[in-house]
Design an enzyme around this catalytic site. Structure first.
Site, short mmCIF file in Angstrom:
data_model
loop_
_atom_site.label_atom_id
_atom_site.label_comp_id
_atom_site.label_asym_id
_atom_site.label_seq_id
_atom_site.Cartn_x
_atom_site.Cartn_y
_atom_site.Cartn_z
N TYR A 150 0.86 -1.20 0.00
CA TYR A 150 0.00 0.00 0.00
C TYR A 150 0.89 1.23 0.00
CZ TYR A 150 -3.44 3.50 1.19
OH TYR A 150 -4.23 4.62 1.15
N ASP A 252 9.25 2.68 0.90
CA ASP A 252 8.15 3.47 1.45
C ASP A 252 8.14 3.25 2.96
OD1 ASP A 252 5.82 4.61 2.26
OD2 ASP A 252 4.60 3.81 0.63
N LYS A 279 3.08 10.35 8.17
CA LYS A 279 2.59 9.97 9.51
C LYS A 279 3.34 10.67 10.65
CE LYS A 279 0.29 6.08 7.75
NZ LYS A 279 -1.14 5.92 7.70
C1 LIG Z 1 3.25 2.58 3.44
C2 LIG Z 1 2.31 3.71 3.16
N1 LIG Z 1 2.57 4.54 2.14
C3 LIG Z 1 1.77 5.58 1.86
C4 LIG Z 1 0.65 5.83 2.61
C5 LIG Z 1 -0.22 7.00 2.27
O1 LIG Z 1 -0.10 7.99 3.23
P1 LIG Z 1 -1.27 9.07 3.40
O2 LIG Z 1 -2.44 8.34 4.01
O3 LIG Z 1 -0.68 10.10 4.30
O4 LIG Z 1 -1.57 9.58 2.04
C6 LIG Z 1 0.35 5.01 3.69
C7 LIG Z 1 -0.84 5.26 4.52
O5 LIG Z 1 -1.23 4.50 5.35
C8 LIG Z 1 1.19 3.92 3.96
O6 LIG Z 1 0.94 3.07 4.96
#
Ligand SMILES: Cc1ncc(COP(=O)(O)O)c(C=O)c1O
Length: 447
Positions: A150, A252, A279
């Site tokens: 994700y 990520d 986050k």
């Molecule tokens: C690994 C990862 N990347 C990207 C995101 C996207 O972040 P945002 O919700 O701040 O757009 C998330 C959100 O949970 C995530 O867990």
């Protein structure tokens, strides 16, 4: 099942009423898909430390922390102070701020692979910009992502996040499955899916697309798929594959940056080319960031920048002040402490589930943990998808009735607002919640 839903509904009439009202102005009363659950989601009135109170006056131990972002719990006094001071000085200025410089320095100092960083307003944006940078740097277009990975809600990222395995092709060579309609076929054509923790199959994927892969993007631990850690050697193997194929490796770390001062990459001893963040670095306010090798990040460097990265609220003063305060508080010692709390929680959860005679796995590492009601080890998306998520939804409602707020999918996260007593209290409540749904769970899991 009916009894648990009724018990939840009886305790939350105020949330039910607000949800009924919300349905008149938002589709299904919802504006963040993951927050909705039947019969109605909770509406929170206030929160402090590890405790949230809903509009009906029920208290909850918060083991979700806005999906891992509230690493210090709610309303930490130092963060509230930083936000209040900055709010009175202005929230966003279309100019720089000292807090942004310090926050950037903190990330660069802590993460050896990151020489320079840029801010955005969400992890989604951070990933969009990292992928664009990688494509610009390589002059190629294909993105390799992992099944179950994700990376936010962009067109490119929302492919094969939670596909129906029946439609997703062979486990070793998954086909890209868009999460829903509305994603153009041209986008899907440029995304290639590989199986997580399977280096041999990933190598085959890269070989098949040799000379055309711009970027391999990977979570050092699958988060949304259920806290599934990378196996030893997997990330290092990806590094080698990317080097061989001239592809940019993006980690990520939007979720995993909380697990070690240098991010989870530091635990694996692997340096990606780019890293995305989000986050925790916003101190509870909306944020994203991406950074990495100078040669790539310099594409954005003015004057004469090759790439543009806009955003009205990028590095806004309020988020930067909150993020700076949060990161000052998040010392390596505090990271170790919440990781140990996560270990205590994981072994406790595992013990309670085992005693109940249910097939279960507790995955994750450090401060991020997930329950899977499954008899087989969960190491990738397919093994996770073979489990049945219905019982977890039932358990989630039972936990709410006992005053524990965790993710409906079974994720639990610790924060610096917690102590060992918080964990033990959670385990007692978990035990009661499990007892309340034990027979229903046994029926679904076949135990
Ligand atoms: C690994 C990862 N990347 C990207 C995101 C996207 O972040 P945002 O919700 O701040 O757009 C998330 C959100 O949970 C995530 O867990």
């Amino acid at each position: 099942m009916q009894r648990i839903v009724e018990r939840y509904a009886e305790r939350t009439p105020g949330s039910a009423a607000l949800h009924a009202r919300a349905r008149r102005s938002m589709p299904g009363g919802d504006t963040r898909t993951i927050v909705f659950f039947a019969p109605h989601p909770l509406y929170i009135e206030r929160a402090a430390g590890a405790v949230m109170a809903d509009v009906d006056g029920n208290d909850y131990l918060d083991f979700l922390g806005n999906y891992t972002s509230l690493v210090h719990g709610h309303a930490h006094p130092a963060i509230v102070e930083a936000i209040s001071v900055q709010a009175a000085r202005g929230t966003a200025h279309a100019a720089g701020s000292e807090a942004a410089v310090e926050l950037a320095e903190t990330i660069v100092d802590r993460v050896p692979s990151v020489n320079a960083v840029r801010f955005a307003n969400s992890g989604t944006e951070a990933v969009i910009h990292a992928i664009r940078a990688a494509r610009a740097f390589t002059g190629r277009s294909i993105v390799v992502k992992f099944e179950g990975g994700y990376h936010g809600s962009s067109d490119t990222a929302e492919i094969s996040v939670d596909p129906d395995p029946a439609e997703a092709g062979p486990a070793a060579a998954p086909v890209p499955v868009p999460e829903g309609p509305g994603i153009p076929s041209g986008v899907v054509d440029d995304v290639v899916i590989a199986p997580y923790n399977d280096l041999v199959s990933t190598e085959a994927v890269l070989d098949r697309h040799a000379g055309r892969v711009a970027v391999v993007i990977v979570e050092p631990m699958l988060g949304a798929a259920g806290a599934i850690p990378a196996e030893p050697g997997f990330l290092r193997g990806l590094r080698e594959l990317c080097d061989r194929h001239g592809a940019v490796l993006v980690f990520d770390e939007v979720i995993t940056f909380r697990l070690a001062a240098g991010g989870l990459q530091s635990r694996h001893g692997v340096r990606p080319d780019l890293t995305t963040f989000g986050k925790i670095i916003g101190g509870g306010l909306p944020v994203g960031a991406f950074g990495g090798r100078t040669e790539i990040m310099d594409l954005f460097a003015p004057p004469g920048n090759v790439l543009v990265q806009s955003g009205t609220f990028n590095a806004n003063a309020l988020t930067m002040a909150a993020g700076r305060a949060a990161m000052r508080l998040l010392t390596p010692g505090e990271i170790d402490r919440i990781n140990r709390l996560g270990e205590r929680l994981a072994s406790g959860l595992g013990g309670v589930l085992h005693e109940a005679g249910l097939p279960a796995q507790v995955t994750g590492t450090g401060s991020i943990r997930s329950i899977h009601l499954s008899g087989e080890p969960v190491t990738d998306y397919r093994s996770k998808a073979r489990g049945d998520s219905r019982p977890l939804r039932l358990l989630h409602l039972a936990l709410l009735a006992e005053g524990v707020f965790a993710a409906p999918r079974g994720m639990f996260v610790t924060s610096t607002a917690m102590s060992e007593r918080t964990i033990d209290e959670c385990l007692e409540r978990f035990s009661r919640a499990l007892a309340a749904v034990r027979s229903e769970l046994a029926a679904v899991t076949g135990a």
